[in-house]
Each structure stands twice: as structure tokens, then as C-alpha cells.
Design a protein around this motif. Structure first.
Motif, PDB file in Angstrom:
ATOM      1  N   ARG A  37       0.846  -1.197   0.000  1.00 13.21           N
ATOM      2  CA  ARG A  37       0.000   0.000   0.000  1.00 13.21           C
ATOM      3  C   ARG A  37       0.883   1.248   0.000  1.00 13.21           C
ATOM      4  NH1 ARG A  37      -4.420   0.355   4.661  1.00 13.21           N
ATOM      5  NH2 ARG A  37      -5.162  -1.445   3.476  1.00 13.21           N
ATOM      6  N   VAL A 385     -14.824  10.152  -4.014  1.00 20.43           N
ATOM      7  CA  VAL A 385     -13.966   8.969  -4.039  1.00 20.43           C
ATOM      8  C   VAL A 385     -13.959   8.406  -5.457  1.00 20.43           C
ATOM      9  CG1 VAL A 385     -13.547   6.665  -3.130  1.00 20.43           C
ATOM     10  CG2 VAL A 385     -14.475   8.438  -1.628  1.00 20.43           C
ATOM     11  N   GLY A 387     -11.993   5.316  -7.729  1.00 23.82           N
ATOM     12  CA  GLY A 387     -11.150   4.138  -7.608  1.00 23.82           C
ATOM     13  C   GLY A 387     -11.105   3.332  -8.892  1.00 23.82           C
ATOM     14  N   TYR A 388      -9.946   2.736  -9.155  1.00 22.59           N
ATOM     15  CA  TYR A 388      -9.821   1.874 -10.332  1.00 22.59           C
ATOM     16  C   TYR A 388      -8.900   0.706 -10.014  1.00 22.59           C
ATOM     17  CZ  TYR A 388      -8.832   0.124 -15.000  1.00 22.59           C
ATOM     18  OH  TYR A 388      -8.698  -0.694 -16.104  1.00 22.59           O
ATOM     19  N   GLY A 399      -4.579  -1.483  -7.676  1.00 19.20           N
ATOM     20  CA  GLY A 399      -5.672  -0.560  -7.424  1.00 19.20           C
ATOM     21  C   GLY A 399      -5.166   0.843  -7.157  1.00 19.20           C
ATOM     22  N   ALA A 401      -6.706   4.671  -5.851  1.00 19.89           N
ATOM     23  CA  ALA A 401      -7.872   5.343  -5.297  1.00 19.89           C
ATOM     24  C   ALA A 401      -7.498   6.753  -4.858  1.00 19.89           C
ATOM     25  CB  ALA A 401      -8.436   4.558  -4.117  1.00 19.89           C
ATOM     26  N   TRP A 402      -8.367   7.702  -5.160  1.00 20.37           N
ATOM     27  CA  TRP A 402      -8.219   9.087  -4.706  1.00 20.37           C
ATOM     28  C   TRP A 402      -9.454   9.456  -3.884  1.00 20.37           C
ATOM     29  CZ3 TRP A 402     -10.833  13.629  -7.090  1.00 20.37           C
ATOM     30  CH2 TRP A 402     -10.477  14.822  -6.440  1.00 20.37           C
ATOM     31  N   ARG A 403      -9.188   9.964  -2.681  1.00 23.53           N
ATOM     32  CA  ARG A 403     -10.262  10.381  -1.792  1.00 23.53           C
ATOM     33  C   ARG A 403     -10.052  11.849  -1.430  1.00 23.53           C
ATOM     34  NH1 ARG A 403      -8.764   5.183  -0.613  1.00 23.53           N
ATOM     35  NH2 ARG A 403     -10.441   3.643  -0.418  1.00 23.53           N
ATOM     36  N   THR A 421      -3.989   6.430  -2.839  1.00 28.24           N
ATOM     37  CA  THR A 421      -3.508   5.093  -2.489  1.00 28.24           C
ATOM     38  C   THR A 421      -3.283   4.262  -3.753  1.00 28.24           C
ATOM     39  OG1 THR A 421      -4.872   5.176  -0.480  1.00 28.24           O
ATOM     40  CG2 THR A 421      -3.963   3.041  -1.104  1.00 28.24           C
TER      41      THR A 421
END
Length: 429
Positions: A37, A385, A387-388, A399, A401-403, A421
Motif C-alpha cells: 500500500r 472517491v 477508484g480503479y 488498485g 484510489a483518490w479520496r 492510495t
């Protein structure tokens, strides 16, 4: 080959051929996984001179799970190890512990073993736990997860009924290497006894009924009632999520003892826990679309509480999850007296021919917050949020992800918040 080598090691540890027999069943269903991660965190308090928290690190989460030995009573052993490595850090700490000079440490680690036993449809565990229960949910919102230490029994002996009970004794925060006792927000004294019991009943079609009780010694008693229902409606499905918590003081908190007072902002502001919180959330799903509407109400006397070690001195144990529908990226909307409305839209782009891509937009607005300096404070938060997960090729399973969260609060202030992430799970066998 890896399983064979592990089996031989276990056999030696158990001693001789008897150990080999045990190791055979022990190894047969074992798994090993390394989760990677890469985590970037930015937390900007806009309306003060506080330095922006800006941190970037690489997390490694190793999870080893054995099978169970053969026989009427099977035993097994799991291992968890986590390591966080600093890539860059400035400002206050949110994903790294602070060193003696106040700077972020270069790396930190923690972990442990979990012994387990299975009889019929009942399983007991003691050691490292990552519970996901209405009265206790481990937080996994940073580079490394929060871990608990204690024992838990889960039984499915009765059809359609899952019973759970246990006791937690220690916890390690998501940005700490140190296991500590437990507390609530505002509490500076540690408790080493969190007992809980409850069950989920699924004997009625499309309906789950829940009841749980928890006691954090010298802090609080908590009762939870919940109902989850799924109803086919037109071309889609309507999901209903109802929750009610009743939380009252226990032991030293009830006595008003210094160090056991909660960060309550209700009537009298004396830190005694006395709270009722209820919520209702309705989600309608149609193909890749889902739309949610929710409402939550917190009683006036004190704020909603669950385990939170953030006030323990010099431990870096902050960071927690609460099982409320308003637990969001920046805020959880659980101040005394707070009434919150929630709206959310989410879309799974698989319906548009882009599997692995998801997006959601959430808006929450709370008012009637009661504080020591006045009532009817307000706040709102907007979260995005994206995510892909790569579906094929050499990067399959990676993966991203943007939050992004924006909070405007009369209590916490104005905060802009971002997390990025990149994650990958690597099966070792």
C-alpha cells in the motif's frame, strides 16, 4: 515447495512424527499474502496557521493463515506483520509516529500471532484481531491498519444465527508501534477490558436483525440494535439500514474521576457518557447506479462514543472508526445534539463498459451541535472517491484510489483533505 518447507518447520516445532501428522492438516489449507500500500496523505486546516500535514509512505502487510489440524477439534495459527516506511513527511503526524526530535520516524512495524481453534461450527481466536462489528470496527483508513489484541468466539451452531463474544485487552493505533490499553476521546487513563457479545439473525428472507452489547471497563456500557433489509423494487433494489445505540457511563466515568472523562460537549460538559444515537439510511440501486439518503440524530447530553485512544498521552494511538452512517473522510458528525442529513450518489462504470472503475459523491450537513461555548453550531462535508482496479495484463490487480474531503465546521474549522492510495495484493502461496 513453500508449504512443504513450512510443514517441516511446524513438525520440528511440534516434535517428531506426531507433529508431522498435525502439520499435514495444518498446512493443507494455509495461505500467505503480502499487501502493498503506497499511501499519500494531505490534511490542510485552512482557517488557522497550523502546518499542513503532508506525508507519503509505503506500507507492507504480511498475512499468514494456517488451516486447522484434523480431528473433532482443529487448531491453527495465524501471523500478522506490518511495516511502514517513510518516503516523505512534513507538518504534524497522521500516518507516522514522531521520533524523539518530533520528526517522523524512518519506519515502524508491529504484528503478532493468533491462535485459533475450531469445533463443529464454532471458532475461537486469541491474539491479533481485526474485528468488524457494530460495537467495534478496526480502522483501516491510513497506510497501516489498527490492530487489536484479545480473544473472540464466533458460533454458527444455530441455523441463521451468528453469535459473537469476546474480550479485547490491547490495541495498536494505525500510526504507532506501541500496544496500549483502551479509552474514549478525552480519556487519558487506560482500560484493559473491553467485553462484548451479540448476534446477527438472518432467518427472515432479505432481513438481518442485530443486537450487541459492549462494556469498556470504567468508561461505558453500550447497547446496539440494528436492522438491514433488501427489497426488490421495480427494476432495482431498495436497501434499508437502521441503527440505534444507547451508551451510558460505567465505573470511574460515572464517578467523574479525572482521566476517565470523555470529550463530551453536552449538558454540563462534565465528561460523563450519556448518549442515544439513531440513524436510518435508504439506498436504491439500479444497474450501476446507487442513490442514498440518510438521517442521524445524536442526543443532547453527550457526544456519541466508541473506542478512541487519541487522547492517551505520548502514544500516537489516534485514529478510530465508529459504526455510524456518518463516519466520513474527515468528520463523523457525532457531537452532542447533532442532527445530520446525508446524500450520496455512486456509480460502477462496469455498466458503461469500464470494469474496475468506481466513483462516489457524498454530502453531509449537521446542525444543532451543542458545545461548551454555545448551541446550534453547524458543519458540512463533501467527499469524492474515485477508484480503479486494473483488470488484466501485467498490472492486473493493482488498485488506485483518490479520496478528497472538504469540511467546513463551526467546531473543527475549515479542512481540505486528500488521500491517494496505490495498492496491490500478492499471493505468496
Amino acid at each position: 515447495m513453500k508449504k512443504t518447507m513450512l510443514g517441516l518447520a511446524i513438525a520440528l516445532a511440534m516434535g517428531g512424527t506426531g507433529g508431522q501428522a498435525l502439520a499435514g492438516g495444518f498446512i493443507e489449507d494455509s495461505t500467505a499474502r503480502l499487501d502493498l500500500r503506497n499511501f499519500y496523505f494531505n490534511h490542510d486546516i485552512r482557517d488557522t496557521d497550523s502546518p499542513t500535514q503532508d506525508e507519503w509512505g509505503q506500507g507492507f502487510l504480511l498475512n499468514l493463515q494456517s488451516g486447522f489440524t484434523e480431528g473433532a477439534v482443529g487448531v491453527g495459527l495465524d501471523a500478522t506483520y506490518t511495516l511502514g516506511v517513510k518516503l516523505d513527511a512534513s507538518g504534524a503526524r497522521s500516518i507516522f509516529p514522531a521520533d524523539t526530535d518530533g520528526e517522523a520516524v524512518d519506519d515502524f512495524s508491529r504484528g503478532g500471532l493468533t491462535g485459533k481453534m475450531r469445533f463443529s461450527k464454532t471458532e475461537a481466536r486469541y491474539g491479533i484481531l481485526v474485528p468488524k462489528l457494530p460495537i467495534l470496527t478496526a480502522n483501516d483508513g491510513r497506510m497501516l491498519p489498527q490492530l487489536f489484541e484479545g480473544g473472540m468466539i464466533t458460533s454458527n451452531e444455530i441455523d441463521n444465527l451468528t453469535l459473537t463474544a469476546g474480550q479485547i485487552e490491547h490495541v495498536v493505533g494505525r500510526m504507532s508501534s506501541n500496544f496500549t490499553g483502551m479509552a474514549v476521546s478525552g480519556g487519558t487513563e487506560q482500560s484493559n477490558q473491553f467485553r462484548f457479545a451479540g448476534g446477527d439473525y438472518k432467518g427472515i428472507k432479505d432481513l438481518t436483525l442485530q443486537y450487541y452489547f459492549a462494556n469498556l471497563e470504567d468508561y461505558y456500557d453500550q447497547n446496539f440494535l440494528g436492522a438491514l433489509h433488501s427489497l426488490p423494487l421495480g427494476p432495482g433494489v431498495l436497501k434499508t439500514d437502521l441503527r440505534y445505540f444507547r451508551t451510558t457511563s460505567d465505573g470511574q466515568n460515572a464517578n467523574g474521576t479525572a482521566g476517565y472523562r470523555a470529550a463530551t460537549n453536552g449538558s454540563g460538559n462534565d465528561g460523563e457518557i450519556d448518549n442515544s444515537t439513531w440513524s436510518a439510511k435508504f439506498t436504491y440501486g439500479l444497474k450501476g447506479h446507487s442513490v442514498s439518503l440518510g438521517y442521524q440524530q445524536v442526543s443532547d447530553n453527550s457526544m456519541f462514543v466508541q473506542l478512541n485512544q487519541g487522547s492517551l498521552p505520548n502514544e500516537g494511538a489516534g485514529g478510530t472508526s465508529t459504526y455510524v452512517i456518518t463516519d466520513s473522510l474527515v468528520q463523523n458528525f457525532t457531537y452532542a445534539g447533532e442532527r445530520t442529513v446525508l446524500g450520496q450518489y455512486a456509480y460502477d462504470f462496469a455498466e458503461a463498459g469500464i470494469p474496475g472503475l468506481t466513483a462516489s459523491l457524498t454530502y453531509l450537513k449537521g446542525d444543532q451541535i451543542k458545545t461548551a461555548i454555545g448551541s446550534d453550531r453547524k458543519e458540512w462535508e463533501r467527499d469524492i472517491v474515485l477508484g480503479y482496479v486494473v483488470q488484466s495484463g501485467a498490472l492486473k490487480g493493482v488498485g488506485v484510489a483518490w479520496r478528497n474531503g472538504m469540511l467546513r465546521s463551526d467546531v473543527l474549522g475549515d479542512i481540505d483533505h486528500n488521500r491517494l492510495t496505490i495498492s496491490y495484493s500478492l499471493p505468496l502461496w
